[in-house]
Design a protein around this motif. Structure first.
Motif, short mmCIF file in Angstrom:
data_model
loop_
_atom_site.label_atom_id
_atom_site.label_comp_id
_atom_site.label_asym_id
_atom_site.label_seq_id
_atom_site.Cartn_x
_atom_site.Cartn_y
_atom_site.Cartn_z
N SER A 44 0.74 -1.28 0.19
CA SER A 44 0.19 -0.02 0.14
C SER A 44 0.66 1.23 0.18
CB SER A 44 -1.05 0.18 1.27
OG SER A 44 -1.90 -0.99 1.19
N ILE A 45 1.90 1.32 0.81
CA ILE A 45 2.71 2.45 0.97
C ILE A 45 3.71 2.58 -0.17
CG2 ILE A 45 4.66 1.49 2.11
CD1 ILE A 45 4.74 4.05 4.02
N ARG A 46 3.99 1.38 -0.84
CA ARG A 46 4.69 1.63 -2.11
C ARG A 46 3.90 2.05 -3.13
NH1 ARG A 46 9.08 -3.62 -1.61
NH2 ARG A 46 10.23 -2.65 -0.01
N LEU A 47 2.55 1.69 -3.40
CA LEU A 47 1.78 2.06 -4.17
C LEU A 47 1.42 3.65 -4.31
CD1 LEU A 47 -0.07 1.31 -6.61
CD2 LEU A 47 -1.97 0.87 -4.97
N TYR A 48 1.21 3.99 -2.93
CA TYR A 48 1.08 5.28 -2.67
C TYR A 48 2.12 6.14 -3.06
CZ TYR A 48 0.27 9.59 0.66
OH TYR A 48 -0.11 10.72 1.04
N ARG A 49 3.60 5.77 -2.83
CA ARG A 49 4.65 6.40 -3.35
C ARG A 49 4.68 6.43 -4.91
NH1 ARG A 49 8.29 3.60 1.58
NH2 ARG A 49 8.04 5.24 2.84
N LYS A 50 4.60 5.29 -5.34
CA LYS A 50 4.45 5.26 -6.84
C LYS A 50 3.56 6.23 -7.54
CE LYS A 50 4.37 1.51 -10.53
NZ LYS A 50 4.17 0.31 -10.81
N PHE A 51 2.48 6.59 -6.93
CA PHE A 51 1.50 7.79 -7.57
C PHE A 51 2.26 9.10 -7.23
CE2 PHE A 51 -1.65 4.41 -7.25
CZ PHE A 51 -1.84 4.54 -8.74
N GLY A 52 3.31 9.34 -6.61
CA GLY A 52 3.99 10.68 -6.36
C GLY A 52 3.98 11.04 -4.97
N TYR A 53 3.53 10.36 -3.97
CA TYR A 53 3.41 10.94 -2.77
C TYR A 53 4.38 10.32 -1.67
CZ TYR A 53 -1.25 12.23 -4.13
OH TYR A 53 -2.48 12.65 -4.87
N ASN A 54 4.76 10.99 -0.57
CA ASN A 54 5.71 10.69 0.49
C ASN A 54 6.98 9.99 -0.17
OD1 ASN A 54 6.44 7.93 2.53
ND2 ASN A 54 6.16 9.91 3.42
N TYR A 55 7.47 11.02 -1.19
CA TYR A 55 8.74 10.92 -1.86
C TYR A 55 9.94 11.78 -1.14
CZ TYR A 55 7.37 15.32 -3.95
OH TYR A 55 7.06 16.52 -4.25
N ARG A 56 11.01 11.46 -1.59
CA ARG A 56 12.23 12.23 -1.27
C ARG A 56 13.06 12.72 -2.41
NH1 ARG A 56 15.16 8.17 3.35
NH2 ARG A 56 13.42 8.37 4.93
N ASN A 57 13.27 14.06 -2.43
CA ASN A 57 14.08 14.50 -3.45
C ASN A 57 15.54 14.39 -3.45
OD1 ASN A 57 11.92 15.70 -4.98
ND2 ASN A 57 12.03 17.75 -3.66
N VAL A 58 16.22 13.60 -4.41
CA VAL A 58 17.71 13.34 -4.28
C VAL A 58 18.67 13.91 -5.43
CG1 VAL A 58 16.94 11.40 -2.91
CG2 VAL A 58 17.28 11.20 -5.39
N VAL A 59 19.65 14.23 -5.07
CA VAL A 59 20.70 14.44 -6.25
C VAL A 59 21.94 13.77 -6.12
CG1 VAL A 59 19.80 16.89 -6.18
CG2 VAL A 59 21.88 16.40 -4.81
N VAL A 60 22.74 13.67 -6.91
CA VAL A 60 23.96 12.85 -7.03
C VAL A 60 25.09 13.68 -7.34
CG1 VAL A 60 25.04 10.81 -8.00
CG2 VAL A 60 22.67 10.53 -7.65
N VAL A 61 26.00 13.60 -6.43
CA VAL A 61 27.37 14.49 -6.78
C VAL A 61 28.35 13.69 -7.25
CG1 VAL A 61 29.04 16.02 -5.68
CG2 VAL A 61 26.65 16.04 -5.10
N GLY A 62 29.02 13.94 -8.30
CA GLY A 62 30.08 12.94 -9.23
C GLY A 62 29.42 12.38 -10.22
N TYR A 63 29.67 12.33 -11.39
CA TYR A 63 29.26 11.89 -12.53
C TYR A 63 30.12 10.78 -13.06
CZ TYR A 63 26.81 10.94 -16.93
OH TYR A 63 26.46 10.14 -18.21
N GLY A 64 29.67 9.57 -13.10
CA GLY A 64 30.24 8.17 -13.68
C GLY A 64 29.31 7.15 -14.05
N ASP A 65 29.97 5.80 -14.01
CA ASP A 65 29.01 4.82 -14.29
C ASP A 65 28.26 4.32 -13.00
OD1 ASP A 65 30.39 4.33 -16.83
OD2 ASP A 65 31.81 2.83 -15.99
N ILE A 66 28.87 4.44 -11.93
CA ILE A 66 28.05 4.06 -10.85
C ILE A 66 26.90 5.09 -10.64
CG2 ILE A 66 29.35 5.15 -9.10
CD1 ILE A 66 29.02 2.99 -7.30
N SER A 67 27.02 6.30 -10.95
CA SER A 67 26.16 7.61 -10.71
C SER A 67 24.96 7.26 -11.81
CB SER A 67 26.63 8.83 -11.02
OG SER A 67 27.93 8.98 -10.36
#
Length: 458
Positions: free
Chosen positions: A129-152
């Motif tokens: 239920s909570i994963r479906l809720y998040r899939k619809f765009g709720y209870n999410y976390r904004n994230v950024v990645v510092v450093g660009y490469g394969d693992i990024s």
């Protein structure tokens, strides 16, 4: 804010878990007695109270109510089953020790049949239920990645392919020139402040140490989680552990589950509870019968003790019921089929594995475990350590009364080196993949083997 992680999830899960435990107890009582009268009287009021206390204690020690965004459902369910089993043994052991044996066994059994079903169904429904809720765009976390490469790129792909985990990727930050990059590292702080970023992932291979330190400091001041990513994809990821040598972090790539203290505590608690139940519930009344049969059948003592190889290859006295006549080759020669040294009573004890019962005292003393690699005679440890690769790795943990190798049919005599190699293979698999669930599975397999009979038991 809707994208923040709800701090109430743990509380909700804990309360519902406790509620389901009480519902299970009440339903079991109703089924067993056809009425709820007497539920609030002795001894069931005390049993219910202790059941709740043990669940609360176990919950705050191991936090089975805590659900990570990225935890696998199978791991969550195994954790729940493990805690329910530990609680059942705790409740049973206390009832035996306080000599409270007037309760209905049926009621207790039904409680611990209904409770796992209810809690597992509840967990599955809640998680999906909570994963479906998040899939619809709720209870999410904004994230950024510092450093660009394969693992990024792989991390971004993970965020994109798994919207049910609730991560919203906002961009890469790196000083390199690439049209996929949101901005330079020096632009990160302004972007984070203006876009409500919750987590910053720093890829160690692509970012300077000084920049990472600055980002961590910035994250602490602004209550933003900073996570470091090191590229260990080329290593086997099972058992990776970070150790601290003062201020120096060390990655241990050869660790195994029972190196972790919490796992050792769980296994030791299970060993003690299981051994006490066997000793009090079985050994206490069966011992006089076996002892008398041994004495009437042949000359000699009731017990047989032998020095065997234990954890870290330390020697210990392993206790068994005597199954052979006194002989000089006991420390170097294994029992063989039709062995003339074995007595009539001894043959029965070996066939049923009842000769191993005294080893539960070894478990209480801490020299053995209920489940683990079987201990060998010193002579065989010396012999096979030269013939079988990584033979000594089986001594990383305590030896067991039963083990995965024995449950799979590799018990008793080792007629050739290939037989021992297979035994060691199973022992190493057990050490590298230990879990309480695996211990329970091995115990059940051992019991089923004893019921069916084992051709190697002689």
């Amino acid at each position: 804010m809707q994208h923040r992680y709800s701090k109430y999830i743990d509380i909700i899960v804990f309360i519902v878990d406790a509620l389901l435990l009480n519902i299970s107890f009440i339903l079991a009582y109703k089924f067993s007695f056809g009425t709820l009268q007497g539920l609030s009287t002795f001894p069931y009021s005390n049993i219910l109270l202790f059941t709740n206390i043990t669940w609360v204690v176990l919950s705050f020690l191991g936090k089975p109510f805590r659900i990570s965004r990225i935890s696998k459902l199978s791991e969550i369910l195994r954790t729940i089953v493990r805690f329910i089993v530990v609680q059942l043994f705790s409740v049973s052991a206390v009832l035996v020790f306080i000599n409270q044996l007037t309760y209905s066994r049926q009621q207790l059994i039904i409680t611990y049949v209904v409770f796992p079903i209810l809690i597992l169904v509840w967990r599955v429904i809640f998680i999906y239920s909570i994963r479906l809720y998040r899939k619809f765009g709720y209870n999410y976390r904004n994230v950024v990645v510092v450093g660009y490469g394969d693992i990024s790129e792989e991390l971004q792909k993970f965020f994109r392919l798994h919207p049910e985990f609730g991560f919203r990727f906002l961009g890469f930050f790196d000083n390199a020139t690439n049209n996929k990059i949101q901005g330079k590292i020096e632009d990160l702080k302004y972007f984070v402040r203006t876009n409500r970023v919750d987590e910053i992932y720093c890829c160690l291979p692509y970012v300077k140490y000084s920049s990472i330190q600055n980002i961590i400091s910035f994250g602490e001041k602004n209550f933003i989680k900073v996570k470091l990513i090191a590229d260990f994809r080329g290593f086997q990821n099972k058992g990776l552990e970070i150790e601290s040598y003062d201020s120096i972090p060390i990655l241990n790539v050869t660790s195994f589950p029972l190196e972790f203290q919490k796992n050792r505590i769980v296994k030791r608690a299970f060993d003690i509870l299981f051994s006490l139940i066997v000793i009090v519930g079985v050994f206490s009344w069966l011992f006089p019968i076996i002892a008398l049969a041994i004495k009437l059948d042949s000359k000699g003592g009731i017990f047989f003790k032998q020095i065997r190889s234990g954890k870290s290859n330390n020697d210990f006295w392993c206790w068994k019921f005597r199954t052979m006549r006194s002989n000089k080759s006991a420390d170097i020669k294994q029992a063989t089929q039709g062995d003339e040294r074995v007595t009539r009573v001894g043959a029965f004890l070996r066939k049923t594995s009842l000769d191993e019962l005294p080893q539960f005292f070894n478990v209480l003393l801490g020299t053995m475990s209920v489940v683990g690699p079987r201990p060998h005679m010193l002579h065989h440890t010396k012999e096979y350590s030269k013939k079988v690769e990584r033979f000594m790795a089986r001594h990383f943990v305590k030896p067991g009364i039963t083990g995965l190798a024995q449950a799979k049919g590799y018990r008793g005599e080792t007629p050739d080196v290939s037989f021992m190699k297979n035994r060691v293979k199973f022992d190493r698999f057990y050490i590298e993949n230990w879990s309480l669930f695996l211990d329970l599975k091995i115990i059940i397999l051992t019991i089923l083997t004893l019921i069916r009979g084992d051709e190697n038991a002689y």
